[in-house]
Design an enzyme around this catalytic site. Sequence first.
Site, PDB file in Angstrom:
ATOM      1  N   HIS A 204      -1.097  -1.793 -13.640  1.00  0.00           N
ATOM      2  CA  HIS A 204      -1.495  -1.497 -12.303  1.00  0.00           C
ATOM      3  C   HIS A 204      -0.695  -2.578 -11.388  1.00  0.00           C
ATOM      4  O   HIS A 204      -1.142  -3.886 -11.486  1.00  0.00           O
ATOM      5  CB  HIS A 204      -2.987  -1.341 -12.054  1.00  0.00           C
ATOM      6  CG  HIS A 204      -3.200  -0.754 -10.807  1.00  0.00           C
ATOM      7  ND1 HIS A 204      -3.383   0.339 -10.619  1.00  0.00           N
ATOM      8  CD2 HIS A 204      -3.538  -1.531  -9.541  1.00  0.00           C
ATOM      9  CE1 HIS A 204      -3.750   0.609  -9.562  1.00  0.00           C
ATOM     10  NE2 HIS A 204      -3.986  -0.627  -8.789  1.00  0.00           N
TER      11      HIS A 204
ATOM     12  N   GLU B 123       3.575  -4.559  -2.190  1.00  0.00           N
ATOM     13  CA  GLU B 123       3.051  -5.720  -2.693  1.00  0.00           C
ATOM     14  C   GLU B 123       3.383  -7.122  -2.306  1.00  0.00           C
ATOM     15  O   GLU B 123       2.713  -7.989  -2.007  1.00  0.00           O
ATOM     16  CB  GLU B 123       3.426  -5.944  -4.173  1.00  0.00           C
ATOM     17  CG  GLU B 123       2.646  -4.727  -5.082  1.00  0.00           C
ATOM     18  CD  GLU B 123       1.168  -4.868  -5.126  1.00  0.00           C
ATOM     19  OE1 GLU B 123       0.423  -5.639  -4.713  1.00  0.00           O
ATOM     20  OE2 GLU B 123       0.792  -3.611  -5.053  1.00  0.00           O
TER      21      GLU B 123
ATOM     22  N   HIS C 119       1.337  -8.293   0.777  1.00  0.00           N
ATOM     23  CA  HIS C 119       0.212  -9.280   0.412  1.00  0.00           C
ATOM     24  C   HIS C 119       0.635 -10.469   0.017  1.00  0.00           C
ATOM     25  O   HIS C 119       0.157 -11.549   0.644  1.00  0.00           O
ATOM     26  CB  HIS C 119      -0.287  -8.751  -1.056  1.00  0.00           C
ATOM     27  CG  HIS C 119      -1.200  -7.731  -0.944  1.00  0.00           C
ATOM     28  ND1 HIS C 119      -1.978  -7.173  -0.036  1.00  0.00           N
ATOM     29  CD2 HIS C 119      -1.174  -6.418  -1.650  1.00  0.00           C
ATOM     30  CE1 HIS C 119      -2.636  -6.007  -0.044  1.00  0.00           C
ATOM     31  NE2 HIS C 119      -1.971  -5.512  -1.102  1.00  0.00           N
TER      32      HIS C 119
END
Length: 601
Positions: A342, A373, A376
């Site tokens: 994940h 991602e 982040h």
Amino acid sequence: MKKLLLMLLLFTLAACQTNQSKPEQNKQLTQQDAAEFLQMVEDTYIKESEYAARVAWVQANFITDDTVWLGAKSIEKMGALQVKFANQAKKFDDLDLPDDMRRRLEKIKGSLTLAAPDDPEKNAELAQIMAKLEAMYGAGKYCVDGECRDLGELSKVIAESRNHKELLDAWTGWRTIAVPMREKYQRMVELANEGARELGFADTGAMWRAGYDMPADDFAEELDRLWGQVEPLYDALQCHVRSELTEQYGDEVMGDDGMIPAHLLGNMWAQDWTAVYDMVKPDNAGETIDVTARLKAHDYDAKKMVKTAENFFVSLGLDPLPETFWERSLFLKPKDRDVVCHASAWDIDNEDDIRIKMCIKEDYEDFVTVHHELGHNFYQRAYKDKSIVYRTGANDGFHEAIGDTIALSMTPKYFKDIGLIDEIPSSDNDLGMLMKKALEKVAFVPFGLMIDQWRWQVFNGEISPDEYNAGWWRLRNQYQGVKAPVERTEDQFDPGAKYHIPGNTPYTRYFLAHILQFQFHRELCKTAGFEGDLHRCSIYNNKAAGEKLIKVLEMGAEKPWQDAMQVIANSRDMDATAMLDYFAPLKLWLDEQNKDRQCGW
Ligand SMILES: [Zn+2]
């Protein structure tokens, strides 16, 4: 697609330290005491969080009995310690303090998702229930005659089958895994509420709502307001999709109440309807760009995908990722060991040691996820100079929204700029592209809202344990216009079949992120001087937009999120009209399709 919530791990290994130092009793507390307390907590965070993060990283990258044991130990200690710090912070509640100190104390109090009661037995019981629920979900399988299927296999059926009996079997089958969770969940709610009350909150839901820089009730109203803005667009989409699905499955399967049976929408929870695109797309929709094929044609491997995404952020004015990112991240599924695939973004040392962990497939979906991602990671690095309690998003919706905002700029123009396609296709194909996006983003909005509506009502007792399932379906009917395909009873526990319920992850952040990403996109496009249809705007390579974005990233959570909003949007309010602007051409088309249809439920 998540950032590792390090706040949850931060306290893990500090247990022995604080257990040794007895808090002073019955002493008049001063500002100096508060300052020393904050210093102690922050020093502890900085020192211990790296250790905890490395344990978690190793566990997720080398799943063995031993690393799972180490990881569980790490998390087990966390609850007691977080409660301890939160309780100690509470002692300064009545003290007159400068705003910044007050805010840091509130952050320490608000770092918990579930607060265990200050009682070792109850704390252990809560920790056990939480671990058990998560494990039950993770190990969940639907077995018939000894043949078992997991969530991945059942989800594939839901996404690909067009046989409603097969769909129903997969749908009800997955929900059998949740039945034994019910009693545990009820006990967990009791314990968590007790802990929340000890910290001064009315219940656990109130504790969750307290993290948004406004009174808890005002925040709930704010969510209703945002949903009200999106509702007409959602209703139009729901009406069209229902009508098209009726053609496929017939009136008998659909019923006549205006709602859509939950097993027909291509996703186990009916939260993302992209898989039914072929059934509901505009008749004249052209082919959308086949990004996966273009990636193949240009020899993109996992690393090149990440490099390309990094380059997007660099084009906005951010520094390239550090060398260690490339050395330590996981991009590919290893052949010789088990890993958690994940996708996630990590901040190991709260400084520069940022990484992603993904099993990247060379396709469009993962290309988007890589951009998400890295959002982040760049956020994490941008706020690294703030106090450690501020090294997080302005609110939790912001952190999820940043990468998605960038992903909204993955337009045909962007694909041309990076050399994936030679020519920008004409706007004839836009309706199809918008429909696909709406099935993902617009369809999600009421789902993103109702999950915590249910939990808040469970935590405050409005939904009592003997109507957990009825309350769940009441909300799904009301918000989504989606219904259970067969009768559900209180013998079942359908909420438990969605990871975030047994996994105890607050969900409002995803609702917020869906609203915020369009608002950020619109504002940054404005800053970039873009004119035209919002879905065609890309801020790639635009330094003015980048400058604004970077300012927000660097703030972390030091100031209320409204201040960050002011920087990016020149307004202190969240605003869902940007989502309406983005989908305006589709809304026109939907209204035309729906004009002779009976809509609503
Ligand atoms: Zn994410």
